[in-house]
Design a protein around this motif. Sequence first.
Motif, PDB file in Angstrom:
ATOM      1  N   ASN A 144       0.106  -1.787  -7.662  1.00 30.86           N
ATOM      2  CA  ASN A 144      -0.643  -2.469  -6.591  1.00 30.86           C
ATOM      3  C   ASN A 144      -1.629  -1.555  -5.870  1.00 30.86           C
ATOM      4  OD1 ASN A 144      -0.025  -5.275  -6.611  1.00 30.86           O
ATOM      5  ND2 ASN A 144       2.051  -4.788  -5.948  1.00 30.86           N
ATOM      6  N   GLU A 145      -1.983  -0.464  -6.551  1.00 28.31           N
ATOM      7  CA  GLU A 145      -2.977   0.485  -6.028  1.00 28.31           C
ATOM      8  C   GLU A 145      -2.676   0.932  -4.600  1.00 28.31           C
ATOM      9  OE1 GLU A 145      -6.900  -1.131  -6.837  1.00 28.31           O
ATOM     10  OE2 GLU A 145      -6.108  -1.979  -8.695  1.00 28.31           O
ATOM     11  N   LEU A 180      -2.292   1.426 -16.989  1.00 26.03           N
ATOM     12  CA  LEU A 180      -1.226   2.275 -16.428  1.00 26.03           C
ATOM     13  C   LEU A 180      -0.388   2.923 -17.537  1.00 26.03           C
ATOM     14  CD1 LEU A 180      -0.209  -0.041 -13.469  1.00 26.03           C
ATOM     15  CD2 LEU A 180      -1.011   2.313 -13.223  1.00 26.03           C
ATOM     16  N   PHE A 190      -7.045   9.972  -8.024  1.00 32.22           N
ATOM     17  CA  PHE A 190      -7.185   8.803  -7.135  1.00 32.22           C
ATOM     18  C   PHE A 190      -7.209   9.182  -5.655  1.00 32.22           C
ATOM     19  CE2 PHE A 190      -4.553   7.323 -10.809  1.00 32.22           C
ATOM     20  CZ  PHE A 190      -5.556   6.616 -11.452  1.00 32.22           C
ATOM     21  N   LEU A 217      -4.757   9.925  -4.038  1.00 33.47           N
ATOM     22  CA  LEU A 217      -3.547   9.300  -3.495  1.00 33.47           C
ATOM     23  C   LEU A 217      -2.738  10.315  -2.681  1.00 33.47           C
ATOM     24  CD1 LEU A 217      -1.889   6.556  -4.002  1.00 33.47           C
ATOM     25  CD2 LEU A 217      -0.550   7.921  -5.575  1.00 33.47           C
ATOM     26  N   LEU A 225       2.352   2.462  -8.954  1.00 35.66           N
ATOM     27  CA  LEU A 225       0.897   2.496  -8.804  1.00 35.66           C
ATOM     28  C   LEU A 225       0.245   1.123  -9.029  1.00 35.66           C
ATOM     29  CD1 LEU A 225      -0.008   5.822 -10.674  1.00 35.66           C
ATOM     30  CD2 LEU A 225       0.287   5.464  -8.210  1.00 35.66           C
ATOM     31  N   LYS A 272      -4.381  -4.248 -16.315  1.00 39.19           N
ATOM     32  CA  LYS A 272      -3.854  -3.205 -15.422  1.00 39.19           C
ATOM     33  C   LYS A 272      -2.679  -2.467 -16.054  1.00 39.19           C
ATOM     34  CE  LYS A 272      -4.950  -4.041 -10.657  1.00 39.19           C
ATOM     35  NZ  LYS A 272      -4.428  -4.084  -9.306  1.00 39.19           N
ATOM     36  N   ASP A 305      -1.974   3.411  -1.270  1.00 36.48           N
ATOM     37  CA  ASP A 305      -2.640   4.578  -0.665  1.00 36.48           C
ATOM     38  C   ASP A 305      -1.687   5.764  -0.608  1.00 36.48           C
ATOM     39  OD1 ASP A 305      -4.849   2.959  -0.061  1.00 36.48           O
ATOM     40  OD2 ASP A 305      -3.862   2.230   1.755  1.00 36.48           O
ATOM     41  N   LYS A 341       0.824  -1.218   0.000  1.00 32.18           N
ATOM     42  CA  LYS A 341       0.000   0.000   0.000  1.00 32.18           C
ATOM     43  C   LYS A 341       0.856   1.266   0.000  1.00 32.18           C
ATOM     44  CE  LYS A 341      -3.525  -1.999  -0.687  1.00 32.18           C
ATOM     45  NZ  LYS A 341      -4.190  -1.667  -1.947  1.00 32.18           N
TER      46      LYS A 341
END
Length: 232
Positions: A157-158, A124, A190, A192, A155, A120, A160, A83
């Motif tokens: 693994n998505e 990206l 996002f 983020l 990015l 994915k 936070d 994360k």
Amino acid sequence: MIKIKNLSKIYTNGRNQVVALKDISLNINQGDIYGIIGLSGAGKSSLIRCINRLEEPTSGDIFVNSINLMTLKNSELRNARKKIGMIFQNFNLLHSKNVFENIAFPLRLVKTPKKIIKEKVNHLLELVELSDKAHVYPSQLSGGQKQRVGIARALANEPDVLLCDEATSALDPKTTKQILTLLKNINKEFGLTIVVITHEMEVIKEICNRVAILEGGCLIEEGSTIDIFSKP
Ligand code: ADP
Ligand code: ADP
């Protein structure tokens, strides 16, 4: 979102000790683009590397999404790090793999199904505007393109949080602007949280809503970018 409490870092080489961070406490909120600025040797790199425990703090606590990373076992830390994405000054790309495989790498590490990897990575590649470079190797890319691959990989693994370790220091001013614009868009799109360390004031002014100033391992100022830079 990120809470750093009484963080200290002392490097010990034989009988020599270097105090790199002294009792640092700060909070980074969800959606912040948080800048950490200071001269060379101020402790910026030690601080950002402590946030994901790439560097082991000597004392203190680091909470990411209310989880205290200091209490985690190695296996749990690996999960928590998914994360937390990171990009680097020297990009850290795998030179034997093409752009697609560089971005796919963290997904393969966590055994993502092939079909999802393809979806994915292609998404990206669009995000960082490198769809036409999927099969090119890093040595054939410009600095800005390499950093865009670095961002896409971070990015995958998505995460936070995205940690940026002098991410534009190796780039010319025009390319720096492009990378900063991309980071700003990612932050907006996002939500983020982004943490940047830099010695370049312009980078802070361009994208950060909050800033911390480090000097000799101490946090000497912290606040909104507007307040900090409008002080007489
Ligand atoms: P910055 O990123 O602001 O340049 P660093 O965090 O790299 O600062 O370094 C802070 C201090 O810690 C410096 O005095 C540096 O020499 C020292 N330092 C950094 N890494 C190590 C290490 N692995 N061993 C010993 N001293 C280190
Ligand atoms: P492991 O827990 O898999 O043994 P390490 O902590 O030894 O991982 O890290 C190995 C290398 O992987 C580090 O030197 C660093 O370059 C990279 N790395 C680890 N975590 C991250 C992360 N969250 N983002 C980017 N790179 C990372």
